[in-house]
Design an enzyme around this catalytic site. Sequence first.
Site, PDB file in Angstrom:
ATOM      1  N   PRO A   1       0.812  -1.223   0.000  1.00 14.38           N
ATOM      2  CA  PRO A   1       0.000   0.000   0.000  1.00 14.38           C
ATOM      3  C   PRO A   1       0.849   1.277   0.000  1.00 14.38           C
ATOM      4  CG  PRO A   1      -0.930  -1.591   1.513  1.00 14.38           C
ATOM      5  CD  PRO A   1       0.392  -2.145   1.084  1.00 14.38           C
ATOM      6  N   TYR A   2       1.957   1.247   0.738  1.00 11.97           N
ATOM      7  CA  TYR A   2       2.875   2.398   0.763  1.00 11.97           C
ATOM      8  C   TYR A   2       3.510   2.613  -0.608  1.00 11.97           C
ATOM      9  CZ  TYR A   2       7.216   4.927   1.863  1.00 11.97           C
ATOM     10  OH  TYR A   2       8.257   5.817   1.871  1.00 11.97           O
ATOM     11  N   MET A   3       3.938   1.526  -1.252  1.00 16.49           N
ATOM     12  CA  MET A   3       4.555   1.644  -2.567  1.00 16.49           C
ATOM     13  C   MET A   3       3.548   2.150  -3.602  1.00 16.49           C
ATOM     14  SD  MET A   3       7.656   0.897  -1.912  1.00 16.49           S
ATOM     15  CE  MET A   3       8.291   0.900  -3.602  1.00 16.49           C
TER      16      MET A   3
END
Length: 215
Positions: A129-131
């Site tokens: 999700p961060y990427m």
Amino acid sequence: MNVVVIGANGQIGKHLVNQLQAHEQHEVTAMVRKEGQKKELEDRGIHAVLADLEGSISDLETVVKGADAVVFTAGSGGHTGPDKTLLIDLDGAVKSIEAAKKANVNRFVMVSAFQAHNRDSWADSPIKPYMVAKHFADDTLMQSGLDYTIVRPGGLQNEPGIGKILAGENLDRGNIPREDVAATIVEVLEAQNTYQKGFDLIAGESTISEAVKKI
């Protein structure tokens, strides 16, 4: 150059603010969320402003208006969930880009994540999700028309900087001190050869100045 640092209380942001404050050719405005953070910076003679990335674009526009450059170093942090990743790392970045455009601040440096441009590299990542957030924030910046540079550091370390880096489009994964990430940002601010470019960044053998010239 008058530089607004968004995320000035973060681990890279703190190094960056200190380096810009000590630089003869730059002035820094540190954007933070809490009054205590603002006071601590002001006590050290650093110009600081309060604003929240979950606030309005107009608030952010007020912060960046009159600046020569914006550096986005903010992040939701590893202790938060996907909701904050969405609100800070993606939407906060996008709102900062829109605020810079509205305020006619053309220079924008984004601190992204290693290989954020390459979906295949993080297809099975536990921080996917961060990427994803970084990928689409970067994409928004690339489509913005601003004079952008996207810095994608590898594994971040709190060790003292060594002043030697490797920068390139697609590097094997490696680590880098946060202090050297900040120093690289300072170096690229006025380096026109880095405009409209993104690069991975790890510790290496070249001085920061030499490596940035080759980007």
